[in-house]
Scaffold this active site. Structure first.
Site, PDB file in Angstrom:
ATOM      1  N   ASP A   8       0.811  -1.234   0.000  1.00  0.00           N
ATOM      2  CA  ASP A   8       0.000   0.000   0.000  1.00  0.00           C
ATOM      3  C   ASP A   8       0.840   1.278   0.000  1.00  0.00           C
ATOM      4  O   ASP A   8       1.399   1.642   1.043  1.00  0.00           O
ATOM      5  CB  ASP A   8      -0.929   0.018   1.219  1.00  0.00           C
ATOM      6  CG  ASP A   8      -1.715  -1.281   1.398  1.00  0.00           C
ATOM      7  OD1 ASP A   8      -1.101  -2.372   1.308  1.00  0.00           O
ATOM      8  OD2 ASP A   8      -2.925  -1.213   1.660  1.00  0.00           O
ATOM      9  N   ASN A  40      -4.192   4.131  -1.161  1.00  0.00           N
ATOM     10  CA  ASN A  40      -3.953   5.240  -0.224  1.00  0.00           C
ATOM     11  C   ASN A  40      -2.935   6.235  -0.779  1.00  0.00           C
ATOM     12  O   ASN A  40      -2.356   7.023  -0.029  1.00  0.00           O
ATOM     13  CB  ASN A  40      -3.433   4.705   1.117  1.00  0.00           C
ATOM     14  CG  ASN A  40      -4.418   3.793   1.795  1.00  0.00           C
ATOM     15  OD1 ASN A  40      -4.116   2.636   2.089  1.00  0.00           O
ATOM     16  ND2 ASN A  40      -5.608   4.285   2.044  1.00  0.00           N
ATOM     17  N   HIS A  68     -10.725   1.868  -0.011  1.00  0.00           N
ATOM     18  CA  HIS A  68     -10.622   3.310  -0.258  1.00  0.00           C
ATOM     19  C   HIS A  68     -10.747   3.656  -1.745  1.00  0.00           C
ATOM     20  O   HIS A  68     -10.514   4.805  -2.132  1.00  0.00           O
ATOM     21  CB  HIS A  68      -9.297   3.861   0.287  1.00  0.00           C
ATOM     22  CG  HIS A  68      -9.298   4.005   1.778  1.00  0.00           C
ATOM     23  ND1 HIS A  68     -10.036   4.965   2.432  1.00  0.00           N
ATOM     24  CD2 HIS A  68      -8.689   3.272   2.745  1.00  0.00           C
ATOM     25  CE1 HIS A  68      -9.867   4.850   3.736  1.00  0.00           C
ATOM     26  NE2 HIS A  68      -9.063   3.813   3.959  1.00  0.00           N
ATOM     27  N   HIS A 182      -3.782  -4.041   3.127  1.00  0.00           N
ATOM     28  CA  HIS A 182      -4.769  -3.284   3.913  1.00  0.00           C
ATOM     29  C   HIS A 182      -4.327  -2.972   5.337  1.00  0.00           C
ATOM     30  O   HIS A 182      -4.592  -1.872   5.806  1.00  0.00           O
ATOM     31  CB  HIS A 182      -6.147  -3.963   3.958  1.00  0.00           C
ATOM     32  CG  HIS A 182      -7.153  -3.251   4.806  1.00  0.00           C
ATOM     33  ND1 HIS A 182      -7.697  -2.033   4.457  1.00  0.00           N
ATOM     34  CD2 HIS A 182      -7.700  -3.567   6.014  1.00  0.00           C
ATOM     35  CE1 HIS A 182      -8.559  -1.649   5.400  1.00  0.00           C
ATOM     36  NE2 HIS A 182      -8.570  -2.541   6.353  1.00  0.00           N
ATOM     37  N   HIS A 184      -1.341  -2.544   6.518  1.00  0.00           N
ATOM     38  CA  HIS A 184      -0.158  -1.673   6.490  1.00  0.00           C
ATOM     39  C   HIS A 184       0.949  -2.176   7.416  1.00  0.00           C
ATOM     40  O   HIS A 184       1.890  -1.452   7.695  1.00  0.00           O
ATOM     41  CB  HIS A 184      -0.505  -0.221   6.847  1.00  0.00           C
ATOM     42  CG  HIS A 184      -1.420   0.445   5.865  1.00  0.00           C
ATOM     43  ND1 HIS A 184      -1.681   1.791   5.865  1.00  0.00           N
ATOM     44  CD2 HIS A 184      -2.133  -0.064   4.830  1.00  0.00           C
ATOM     45  CE1 HIS A 184      -2.520   2.093   4.899  1.00  0.00           C
ATOM     46  NE2 HIS A 184      -2.821   0.981   4.249  1.00  0.00           N
TER      47      HIS A 184
HETATM   48 FE   FE2 Z   1      -7.619  -0.652   2.793  1.00  0.00          FE
END
Ligand code: FE2
Length: 284
Positions: A8, A40, A68, A182, A184
């Site tokens: 991400d 993100n 997101h 997701h 992170h």
């Molecule tokens: Fe996410």
């Protein structure tokens, strides 16, 4: 065949370290296919078409997303602009495939590498502690029955470790890799499953680690202390690049090895190979 999957990419700090570090990594590892989760990348929330195309210019072939994906309205317009354009760059930005039928965008991309190997990238999203969308397991079954490529990479965007590892086992031997996104937070369970599928529960974030999963830590602590709504801003310090490198057989699509990568802005960091499955007698 070498596949690099970047975790991400979070806000400007994440985009900057990708711009600085990716060209050397692609050369060093002779990467054939580069995939990144970019949900993100725009200020920590969502993705814009302009940022997606900057990633394509850097050598990223396919961009995956997650919950997101709808944060920036322009991305929905971008998806809709490509409905009748199968070769549009917008078709190389995925949203999770198990959003309900009729949702803008697509959840799978089928392409061919420069050396001529057919591949598919599938984006799925979990349902535990996340929006109640369609079943990722059954969606995977349906997609796999339609994909001709042997090299198939799955980004499982999910909160719960149990749901991710269950999907890894469910798809073992049917896809090249199941790698989670997701949370992170990179996990230390990089391994080859017995059927030849590379697996890691979460690849980790490419962004600022002096933070709470990318956001300024003071803002998140206040949120936990008071429960009041607050503005979240991307943090800036201790930026790291997290990825996995999967080596697979281009003919069969079976993974041969998977390696976890975490480097800082100077390209200094650590790599870790996969653990060996004792019962299956697999050797790296
Ligand atoms: Fe996410």
């Amino acid at each position: 065949m070498q596949i690099l999957f970047i975790g991400d990419i979070f806000g400007r700090p994440g985009r900057t370290i990708v711009r600085e570090q990716l060209p050397a990594l692609l050369r060093q590892h002779n990467v054939d296919l580069c995939i990144a989760n970019g949900e993100n990348a725009a200020g920590g929330f969502g993705l814009t078409p302009q940022i997606a195309e900057e990633f394509f210019d850097l050598g990223i072939d396919v961009i995956t997303t997650g919950n997101h994906v709808w944060d920036k309205r322009e991305l929905t317009d971008y998806f809709n602009s490509a409905i009748d354009e199968p070769y549009s760059p917008a078709r190389r930005v995925l949203r999770p495939a198990n959003y309900p039928a009729g949702t803008p965008g697509v959840g799978v991309h089928e392409g061919t590498t420069r050396s001529g190997t057919a591949y598919a990238v599938v984006n799925l999203q979990g349902r535990v502690f996340m929006p109640a969308i369609d079943c990722p397991f059954r969606t995977a079954d349906k997609l796999l029955s339609q994909i001709a490529a042997k090299v198939i990479f799955v980004d499982m965007h999910a909160e719960a470790t149990s749901e991710k590892i269950a999907l890894g086992w469910y798809l073992d031997g049917r896809v090249t890799a199941v790698i989670g996104t997701h949370t992170h937070i990179p996990t230390a369970d990089t391994r080859l499953l017995p059927g030849g599928t590379a697996y890691q529960t979460d690849v980790g974030m490419t962004g600022p680690y002096d933070s709470v999963i990318g956001v300024q830590k003071e803002q998140i602590m206040q949120r936990f202390l008071t429960g009041l709504p607050a503005r979240f801003e991307a943090a800036t310090n201790d930026v790291r690049f997290c990825a996995v490198l999967v080596d697979c057989d281009a003919q069969s699509g079976r993974a041969r090895s998977v390696e976890r990568i975490m480097i800082d802005g100077n390209g200094i960091g650590e790599t870790a190979g996969c653990w060996q499955m004792r019962d299956a007698g697999l050797k790296k």
